[in-house]
Design a protein around this motif. Structure first.
Motif, short mmCIF file in Angstrom:
data_model
loop_
_atom_site.label_atom_id
_atom_site.label_comp_id
_atom_site.label_asym_id
_atom_site.label_seq_id
_atom_site.Cartn_x
_atom_site.Cartn_y
_atom_site.Cartn_z
N ARG A 202 72.90 -13.67 63.55
CA ARG A 202 73.44 -13.60 62.09
C ARG A 202 72.92 -14.77 61.46
O ARG A 202 72.50 -14.72 60.17
CB ARG A 202 74.89 -13.43 61.85
N LEU A 203 73.19 -16.13 61.97
CA LEU A 203 72.71 -17.32 61.27
C LEU A 203 71.37 -17.21 61.34
O LEU A 203 70.94 -17.71 60.25
CB LEU A 203 73.23 -18.46 62.17
N ALA A 204 70.51 -16.70 62.34
CA ALA A 204 69.00 -16.79 62.44
C ALA A 204 68.49 -16.20 61.12
O ALA A 204 67.77 -16.51 60.62
CB ALA A 204 68.54 -16.36 63.56
N ALA A 205 69.12 -14.74 61.06
CA ALA A 205 68.94 -13.90 59.76
C ALA A 205 69.17 -14.56 58.42
O ALA A 205 68.20 -14.64 57.74
CB ALA A 205 69.41 -12.36 60.13
N LEU A 206 70.45 -15.24 58.31
CA LEU A 206 70.48 -15.61 57.04
C LEU A 206 69.62 -16.91 56.71
O LEU A 206 69.08 -16.98 55.52
CB LEU A 206 72.02 -16.35 57.16
N LEU A 207 69.35 -17.91 57.71
CA LEU A 207 68.51 -18.94 57.42
C LEU A 207 66.96 -18.52 57.23
O LEU A 207 66.34 -19.11 56.48
CB LEU A 207 68.52 -19.95 58.46
N THR A 208 66.65 -17.17 57.95
CA THR A 208 65.33 -16.83 57.57
C THR A 208 65.21 -16.19 56.14
O THR A 208 64.36 -16.22 55.30
CB THR A 208 65.06 -15.45 58.35
N LEU A 209 66.31 -15.71 55.68
CA LEU A 209 66.31 -15.00 54.22
C LEU A 209 66.25 -16.15 53.14
O LEU A 209 65.50 -16.12 52.25
CB LEU A 209 67.63 -14.23 54.12
N ALA A 210 66.99 -17.28 53.67
CA ALA A 210 66.98 -18.48 52.74
C ALA A 210 65.71 -19.00 52.64
O ALA A 210 65.35 -19.65 51.78
CB ALA A 210 67.87 -19.32 53.08
N THR A 211 64.96 -19.15 53.74
CA THR A 211 63.77 -19.79 53.98
C THR A 211 62.73 -18.77 53.32
O THR A 211 61.64 -19.57 52.67
CB THR A 211 63.19 -19.82 55.42
N LEU A 212 62.70 -17.59 53.29
CA LEU A 212 61.72 -16.80 52.56
C LEU A 212 62.09 -16.94 51.29
O LEU A 212 61.30 -17.05 50.28
CB LEU A 212 61.84 -15.38 52.90
N GLY A 213 63.33 -17.14 50.72
CA GLY A 213 63.62 -17.26 49.29
C GLY A 213 62.85 -18.45 48.96
O GLY A 213 62.38 -18.66 47.75
N THR A 214 63.23 -19.84 49.54
CA THR A 214 62.41 -20.84 49.21
C THR A 214 61.08 -20.83 49.06
O THR A 214 60.50 -21.43 48.06
CB THR A 214 62.94 -22.10 50.38
N GLY A 215 60.44 -19.97 50.16
CA GLY A 215 58.96 -19.78 49.69
C GLY A 215 58.61 -19.35 48.62
O GLY A 215 57.49 -19.46 47.94
N ALA A 216 59.36 -18.06 48.24
CA ALA A 216 59.08 -17.53 46.96
C ALA A 216 59.25 -18.45 45.75
O ALA A 216 58.52 -18.30 44.97
CB ALA A 216 59.98 -16.46 46.67
N ILE A 217 60.21 -19.35 45.82
CA ILE A 217 60.37 -20.26 44.53
C ILE A 217 59.06 -21.13 44.58
O ILE A 217 58.76 -21.48 43.54
CB ILE A 217 61.90 -20.91 44.73
N LEU A 218 58.80 -21.69 45.72
CA LEU A 218 57.62 -22.61 45.85
C LEU A 218 56.35 -21.89 45.28
O LEU A 218 55.66 -22.83 44.66
CB LEU A 218 57.49 -23.19 47.06
N TRP A 219 56.01 -20.82 45.58
CA TRP A 219 54.85 -20.13 44.93
C TRP A 219 55.02 -19.94 43.57
O TRP A 219 54.04 -19.82 42.80
CB TRP A 219 54.79 -18.76 45.79
N MET A 220 56.23 -19.64 43.02
CA MET A 220 56.35 -19.41 41.64
C MET A 220 56.07 -20.73 40.88
O MET A 220 55.96 -20.60 39.61
CB MET A 220 57.63 -18.88 41.48
N LEU A 221 56.58 -21.97 41.47
CA LEU A 221 56.28 -23.13 40.63
C LEU A 221 54.92 -23.72 40.34
O LEU A 221 54.04 -23.20 41.04
CB LEU A 221 57.06 -24.32 41.51
#
Length: 100
Positions: free
Chosen positions: A81-100
């Motif tokens: 569960r923790l690995a899945a949540l951190l994966t989602l958060a990391t993918l969200g961070t990547g999406a935001i970095l690509w939008m900046l």
């Protein structure tokens, strides 16, 4: 238990890689070409995700070894569960970095 401490250390390492990816955006701000800085940051994000799932797999193996004895171990679903949540958060961070 040592298994949980080791798992938490791996998660911290993964989050450190996410921190490096975010810091790269601050350091390279208006770097040209932008895709190069974003690509390097994305590599750190990919490393973080690999670390999360490697930690979950290793923790699950250790959990299996512990449960075949008389020791009472924490459920292994928490690791995934923790690995899945951190994966989602990391993918969200990547999406935001690509939008900046």
């Amino acid at each position: 238990m040592a298994n949980e401490r080791t798992f938490n250390s791996w998660m911290g390492l993964g989050l450190g890689a996410v921190g490096v990816a975010i810091a790269l955006k601050a350091v390279f701000g208006d770097f040209t070409p932008t895709w190069a800085a974003k690509g390097v940051a994305s590599l750190f994000l990919i490393c973080a995700i690999v670390i999360y799932w490697t930690a979950a797999r290793q923790a699950h193996k250790t959990h299996d070894r512990l449960t075949c004895r008389d020791a009472e171990a924490t459920g292994s679903k928490n690791f995934h569960r923790l690995a899945a949540l951190l994966t989602l958060a990391t993918l969200g961070t990547g999406a935001i970095l690509w939008m900046l």
